[in-house]
Enzyme design. Sequence first.
Site, PDB file in Angstrom:
ATOM      1  N   LYS A 190      46.053  19.187  61.772  1.00 41.85           N
ATOM      2  CA  LYS A 190      45.557  18.056  62.718  1.00 41.85           C
ATOM      3  C   LYS A 190      46.084  16.764  62.327  1.00 41.85           C
ATOM      4  CE  LYS A 190      41.221  16.372  64.666  1.00 41.85           C
ATOM      5  NZ  LYS A 190      39.903  16.642  64.957  1.00 41.85           N
TER       6      LYS A 190
ATOM      7  N   GLY B   4      42.533  16.240  71.553  1.00 44.42           N
ATOM      8  CA  GLY B   4      41.123  15.728  71.982  1.00 44.42           C
ATOM      9  C   GLY B   4      41.118  14.218  71.749  1.00 44.42           C
TER      10      GLY B   4
ATOM     11  N   ASP C  91      28.447  16.336  64.864  1.00 44.40           N
ATOM     12  CA  ASP C  91      29.095  16.713  66.367  1.00 44.40           C
ATOM     13  C   ASP C  91      29.119  18.131  66.511  1.00 44.40           C
ATOM     14  OD1 ASP C  91      30.334  15.980  68.524  1.00 44.40           O
ATOM     15  OD2 ASP C  91      32.389  15.727  67.790  1.00 44.40           O
TER      16      ASP C  91
ATOM     17  N   VAL D 230      46.056  19.151  67.501  1.00 47.08           N
ATOM     18  CA  VAL D 230      46.202  20.038  66.597  1.00 47.08           C
ATOM     19  C   VAL D 230      47.485  21.011  66.935  1.00 47.08           C
ATOM     20  CG1 VAL D 230      45.039  22.000  65.474  1.00 47.08           C
ATOM     21  CG2 VAL D 230      43.697  20.291  66.150  1.00 47.08           C
TER      22      VAL D 230
ATOM     23  N   LEU E 115      48.433  23.253  69.765  1.00 51.48           N
ATOM     24  CA  LEU E 115      47.149  24.165  70.155  1.00 51.48           C
ATOM     25  C   LEU E 115      46.095  23.534  70.848  1.00 51.48           C
ATOM     26  CD1 LEU E 115      46.720  25.747  66.450  1.00 51.48           C
ATOM     27  CD2 LEU E 115      47.644  26.730  68.748  1.00 51.48           C
ATOM     28  N   GLY E 116      46.007  22.158  70.848  1.00 43.27           N
ATOM     29  CA  GLY E 116      45.074  21.499  71.535  1.00 43.27           C
ATOM     30  C   GLY E 116      44.972  20.080  71.303  1.00 43.27           C
TER      31      GLY E 116
END
Length: 675
Positions: free
Chosen positions: A290, A270, A388, A275, A267-268
């Site tokens: 994650k 970073g 954050d 994830v 999904l992504g």
Amino acid sequence: MSLSPNDGDVIEYLVAHGAYVEAARICVERGDLRRAITLYERVWRFADALPLAEQLGDPALAVRLALEAQLPARATELAAAVASADATTLRAVAEAFANRGHAFEAAGLLERAGEPARAAALYRRADAPLDEARAREAAGELREAGLVYERLVARGTAAEALAGRIALGRLLGRFGRHGEAARLLQAAARVPEGRVAARRALCGPLLALGHRSAAVEVLARLRRDGQDVPTSPEELVAIDDAAAVAAGRGAVATGSGERRFHVRRMLGAGATGRVFLADDTLLGQPVALKLLQAGAGDAAGAERQAYLRYVREAEAAGRLRHPNIVALHDADPARGLFVLELMPGGTLGERLANENEGRLSLARVRRLALDVLAALGAAHERGIVHRDVKPANVFYDDAGNAKLGDFGAAHLADFGQTQTGGFMGTIAYMSPEQISASPIGFAADLYALGVTLFQALTGRLPCLGPDLVAQHLGEVAPAPSTLCPGLAPSHDEVLARALAKAPRERFASAADMAVAIAAWPSVADAPALAKGIATLPAPAALAVDEERLVGHTGRGTLWRRRDARTARDVLVERLDEPLSAEGLAELRVRAAAGGPDVQRVLRLSLDRREIWYEELAGEIAPVASASSDERRRLEAAGLGLPLSHLVRTPAGPVLLVVLTVVLTAAPVVSPSAPA
């Protein structure tokens, strides 16, 4: 048989004369189930004792009795029913299986309980080498697992040799022996039954050896075989790595080797991890997995401490179980694995990137702000500072609700980096005290949210750089209305206070900031379209202990009230009579349909006289006046119940579940006042 309290010697009398079954039945009548079980066991009536153990809720005892009664299928069913139980329960059930020679079933339960080393020993006793090797890998016994795979390749059946060759190839790749891994996997790929698994595993070694074009060709062959694979070999390797880590969570309780997580796609990614979308067979639903880039086993010294702080805060936030916090379903800190609620609506960052000029409507920003403030309020009450808050960490569910996620991630920002390199990714949202390494409190989160709301309202950040540090520390942000003339003075006032340089000059709490934002305008006033039907008045700012009468609904009164838990206004219908059974059935149908196209039913009181609804701002109109596009959207909601009116909100038409027929002006009163 009915006994009085003076009949206590009857059981002893029956036992002394060998009438164990009769004595056990009397114990059951008295509710002494454990003594009844003991008596049944003395005469080998295990099948009679089994339902009593189930009634007691003692799964380990029930499994033991089922096995003693020669009912292995029932024992397996009982074990499957506790697949999601705590580790202590799983270990007890595993012991019941192991003590009666069912090593394979016991091993599966121990894997689920997080004891792969013990599970491996039991798999060895059960002569299940593939399962043994898998469990040894999960336990970190990689050399021992490799030896088992080598024995299977050399002396196993054809199926075992194929599976061993693929597993050994993957394992050698983990040790950096990519050439040997590639040769094993290429050999396995020549066997039709192992072609897909071997080719998937082959991409990693080929990339590591610098043969990307060969990896791309392998990917193309997988597609020709009908496999749904990513467009790049790198992403395929990332997905398979995630699946391997997730597999360390163990097999299902039956010991069948089926994995809990089936990783679908990435999904992504970073700075702190990746994830993935995965199906969770334990929860029976899709989840977001994650995986942290720096796992607990890889971190050392200061990095290890940062990792542990992250884990503590992430798990503490997950335990909050707040409707505006992304739920943490499970965690395996040793592997850097977190099982999170899937948020199909994407992130606020993605929405801002896709919106016209990077802005959201006033109504959507107001709702976003109240959602996030509700989450922060709950976290702050537990002593948790997010650290954050930014658009990338605000997620949306499929109903459009905003939820705050990634608690504690700021602790991971400096893994393997300098302090400056570690926080450059989110410095645009950092408070002055974070940048200057001063003590951080709850006000830091309110500052970061202020930056986020500034961006959502104006389409730009308050500080544009290039020297973001100096600007956050010393420059006053421009008034949002100077950048977007449609904004009200209240927008300027709230954001100026949220973005104050000194923490003490900001809002005292998330609840205080929510009260101020609740007064923000959301949409312009619009005339009513039918006599007797009015636009709901714009909500005035209410304190938590206040409410305002809005009107009458034909069966009671309607009030606007501030919900202290979520710091949002809701509509409360107080009924003159308790809701009937027919009314309750209809309400359940409407509540189930609540979402972006149907007003949400939030709560029903125990006495069925008070119903809470989502507040909607906009123009009320008869459903009959809906356009063809609006009608198609509303019909798709699939309620199947007649609803007469809708509200035209900035996001589109929403069917009204509660309708105010007569509007009444009334003063603000306390919730305890009679309706």
